[in-house]
Design a protein around this motif. Sequence first.
Motif, PDB file in Angstrom:
ATOM      1  N   SER A 156       5.211  -4.990  -7.553  1.00  0.00           N
ATOM      2  CA  SER A 156       5.989  -5.843  -6.665  1.00  0.00           C
ATOM      3  C   SER A 156       5.395  -5.863  -5.257  1.00  0.00           C
ATOM      4  N   LEU A 157       4.994  -4.705  -4.767  1.00  0.00           N
ATOM      5  CA  LEU A 157       4.374  -4.645  -3.444  1.00  0.00           C
ATOM      6  C   LEU A 157       3.001  -5.310  -3.434  1.00  0.00           C
ATOM      7  N   GLN A 158       2.228  -5.072  -4.502  1.00  0.00           N
ATOM      8  CA  GLN A 158       0.868  -5.608  -4.547  1.00  0.00           C
ATOM      9  C   GLN A 158       0.856  -7.125  -4.452  1.00  0.00           C
ATOM     10  N   VAL A 159       1.724  -7.782  -5.197  1.00  0.00           N
ATOM     11  CA  VAL A 159       1.674  -9.245  -5.191  1.00  0.00           C
ATOM     12  C   VAL A 159       2.047  -9.804  -3.824  1.00  0.00           C
ATOM     13  N   VAL A 160       2.966  -9.157  -3.130  1.00  0.00           N
ATOM     14  CA  VAL A 160       3.327  -9.612  -1.785  1.00  0.00           C
ATOM     15  C   VAL A 160       2.182  -9.325  -0.804  1.00  0.00           C
ATOM     16  N   PHE A 161       1.624  -8.116  -0.867  1.00  0.00           N
ATOM     17  CA  PHE A 161       0.505  -7.773   0.009  1.00  0.00           C
ATOM     18  C   PHE A 161      -0.671  -8.727  -0.229  1.00  0.00           C
ATOM     19  N   ASN A 162      -0.980  -8.980  -1.507  1.00  0.00           N
ATOM     20  CA  ASN A 162      -2.090  -9.881  -1.833  1.00  0.00           C
ATOM     21  C   ASN A 162      -1.842 -11.266  -1.257  1.00  0.00           C
ATOM     22  N   ASN A 163      -0.603 -11.731  -1.308  1.00  0.00           N
ATOM     23  CA  ASN A 163      -0.306 -13.053  -0.757  1.00  0.00           C
ATOM     24  C   ASN A 163      -0.511 -13.092   0.749  1.00  0.00           C
ATOM     25  N   ARG A 164      -0.180 -11.996   1.442  1.00  0.00           N
ATOM     26  CA  ARG A 164      -0.394 -11.968   2.891  1.00  0.00           C
ATOM     27  C   ARG A 164      -1.889 -12.034   3.200  1.00  0.00           C
ATOM     28  N   VAL A 165      -2.700 -11.345   2.408  1.00  0.00           N
ATOM     29  CA  VAL A 165      -4.146 -11.409   2.601  1.00  0.00           C
ATOM     30  C   VAL A 165      -4.644 -12.814   2.288  1.00  0.00           C
ATOM     31  N   SER A 166      -4.147 -13.407   1.201  1.00  0.00           N
ATOM     32  CA  SER A 166      -4.626 -14.735   0.793  1.00  0.00           C
ATOM     33  C   SER A 166      -4.251 -15.806   1.804  1.00  0.00           C
ATOM     34  N   ASP A 167      -3.165 -15.592   2.564  1.00  0.00           N
ATOM     35  CA  ASP A 167      -2.812 -16.535   3.631  1.00  0.00           C
ATOM     36  C   ASP A 167      -3.945 -16.668   4.637  1.00  0.00           C
ATOM     37  N   LYS A 168      -4.696 -15.604   4.814  1.00  0.00           N
ATOM     38  CA  LYS A 168      -5.772 -15.581   5.817  1.00  0.00           C
ATOM     39  C   LYS A 168      -7.137 -15.923   5.231  1.00  0.00           C
ATOM     40  N   ILE A 169      -7.418 -15.440   4.000  1.00  0.00           N
ATOM     41  CA  ILE A 169      -8.800 -15.579   3.514  1.00  0.00           C
ATOM     42  C   ILE A 169      -8.939 -16.422   2.249  1.00  0.00           C
ATOM     43  N   GLY A 170      -7.851 -16.763   1.581  1.00  0.00           N
ATOM     44  CA  GLY A 170      -7.930 -17.568   0.357  1.00  0.00           C
ATOM     45  C   GLY A 170      -7.614 -16.749  -0.887  1.00  0.00           C
ATOM     46  N   LEU A 171      -7.227 -17.447  -1.961  1.00  0.00           N
ATOM     47  CA  LEU A 171      -6.798 -16.791  -3.195  1.00  0.00           C
ATOM     48  C   LEU A 171      -7.935 -16.079  -3.918  1.00  0.00           C
ATOM     49  N   TRP A 172      -9.034 -16.778  -4.163  1.00  0.00           N
ATOM     50  CA  TRP A 172     -10.134 -16.150  -4.903  1.00  0.00           C
ATOM     51  C   TRP A 172     -10.792 -15.063  -4.075  1.00  0.00           C
ATOM     52  N   GLU A 173     -10.884 -15.280  -2.762  1.00  0.00           N
ATOM     53  CA  GLU A 173     -11.456 -14.263  -1.889  1.00  0.00           C
ATOM     54  C   GLU A 173     -10.603 -12.989  -1.909  1.00  0.00           C
ATOM     55  N   THR A 174      -9.282 -13.174  -1.893  1.00  0.00           N
ATOM     56  CA  THR A 174      -8.380 -12.026  -1.979  1.00  0.00           C
ATOM     57  C   THR A 174      -8.547 -11.309  -3.306  1.00  0.00           C
ATOM     58  N   THR A 175      -8.690 -12.071  -4.381  1.00  0.00           N
ATOM     59  CA  THR A 175      -8.876 -11.478  -5.705  1.00  0.00           C
ATOM     60  C   THR A 175     -10.111 -10.575  -5.716  1.00  0.00           C
ATOM     61  N   VAL A 176     -11.192 -11.039  -5.109  1.00  0.00           N
ATOM     62  CA  VAL A 176     -12.423 -10.239  -5.051  1.00  0.00           C
ATOM     63  C   VAL A 176     -12.205  -8.982  -4.204  1.00  0.00           C
ATOM     64  N   ILE A 177     -11.590  -9.133  -3.038  1.00  0.00           N
ATOM     65  CA  ILE A 177     -11.352  -7.984  -2.153  1.00  0.00           C
ATOM     66  C   ILE A 177     -10.463  -6.951  -2.833  1.00  0.00           C
ATOM     67  N   VAL A 178      -9.384  -7.425  -3.482  1.00  0.00           N
ATOM     68  CA  VAL A 178      -8.458  -6.514  -4.165  1.00  0.00           C
ATOM     69  C   VAL A 178      -9.201  -5.695  -5.218  1.00  0.00           C
ATOM     70  N   HIS A 179     -10.063  -6.350  -5.984  1.00  0.00           N
ATOM     71  CA  HIS A 179     -10.775  -5.624  -7.036  1.00  0.00           C
ATOM     72  C   HIS A 179     -11.877  -4.733  -6.470  1.00  0.00           C
ATOM     73  N   ALA A 180     -12.493  -5.130  -5.373  1.00  0.00           N
ATOM     74  CA  ALA A 180     -13.501  -4.271  -4.740  1.00  0.00           C
ATOM     75  C   ALA A 180     -12.847  -3.000  -4.205  1.00  0.00           C
ATOM     76  N   VAL A 181     -11.718  -3.142  -3.531  1.00  0.00           N
ATOM     77  CA  VAL A 181     -10.990  -1.970  -3.024  1.00  0.00           C
ATOM     78  C   VAL A 181     -10.531  -1.106  -4.200  1.00  0.00           C
ATOM     79  N   GLY A 182     -10.024  -1.756  -5.261  1.00  0.00           N
ATOM     80  CA  GLY A 182      -9.605  -1.019  -6.453  1.00  0.00           C
ATOM     81  C   GLY A 182     -10.761  -0.270  -7.099  1.00  0.00           C
ATOM     82  N   LEU A 183     -11.944  -0.887  -7.143  1.00  0.00           N
ATOM     83  CA  LEU A 183     -13.117  -0.234  -7.716  1.00  0.00           C
ATOM     84  C   LEU A 183     -13.487   1.014  -6.916  1.00  0.00           C
ATOM     85  N   ILE A 184     -13.509   0.874  -5.601  1.00  0.00           N
ATOM     86  CA  ILE A 184     -13.843   2.019  -4.751  1.00  0.00           C
ATOM     87  C   ILE A 184     -12.825   3.145  -4.947  1.00  0.00           C
ATOM     88  N   PHE A 185     -11.541   2.795  -4.948  1.00  0.00           N
ATOM     89  CA  PHE A 185     -10.485   3.788  -5.138  1.00  0.00           C
ATOM     90  C   PHE A 185     -10.581   4.424  -6.523  1.00  0.00           C
TER      91      PHE A 185
END
Length: 143
Positions: free
Chosen positions: A15-44
């Motif tokens: 529930s938190l992730q989808v809201v946080f992702n939407n706030r990021v996508s407001d600034k950088i775009g949907l596909w760009e957010t998808t890439v960032i989310v998975h890059a951060v997830g990969l590092i973690f």
Amino acid sequence: MVGILFSLLTGILVSLQVVFNNRVSDKIGLWETTVIVHAVGLIFGIILMAVFGDGNLGKIGEVKKLYLIGGMFGVIIVYSSMVGIILLGAAFSTSVMLIAQLIVATAIDAFGLFGASRIEFDFTKLLGVLIMIIGIIVFKLRG
């Protein structure tokens, strides 16, 4: 009990992730957010694997290739959840996602798909799904 706690944690974090992702996508775009989310997830994930990992990556060749597309599912999940929230709102979109998860998980259990143990499907499970669907309809009508 531990399984319930982890499941609750997952529900909270999704529930938190989808809201946080939407706030990021407001600034950088949907596909760009998808890439960032998975890059951060990969590092973690790499950090957690290094600290807690007890498996063997060398056995990756023994895994059915079909199951490796789970990572692609993650990309689609992040993207489609952001679009769902944009179009439906967080609560309604999450409710629909949960119903879809429950229906698919029930089918996997009932038919023993993908190597899962078969769990009998009975009237109470059907009734539970129907009650949830009715609840979502009432929730949406009142919202």
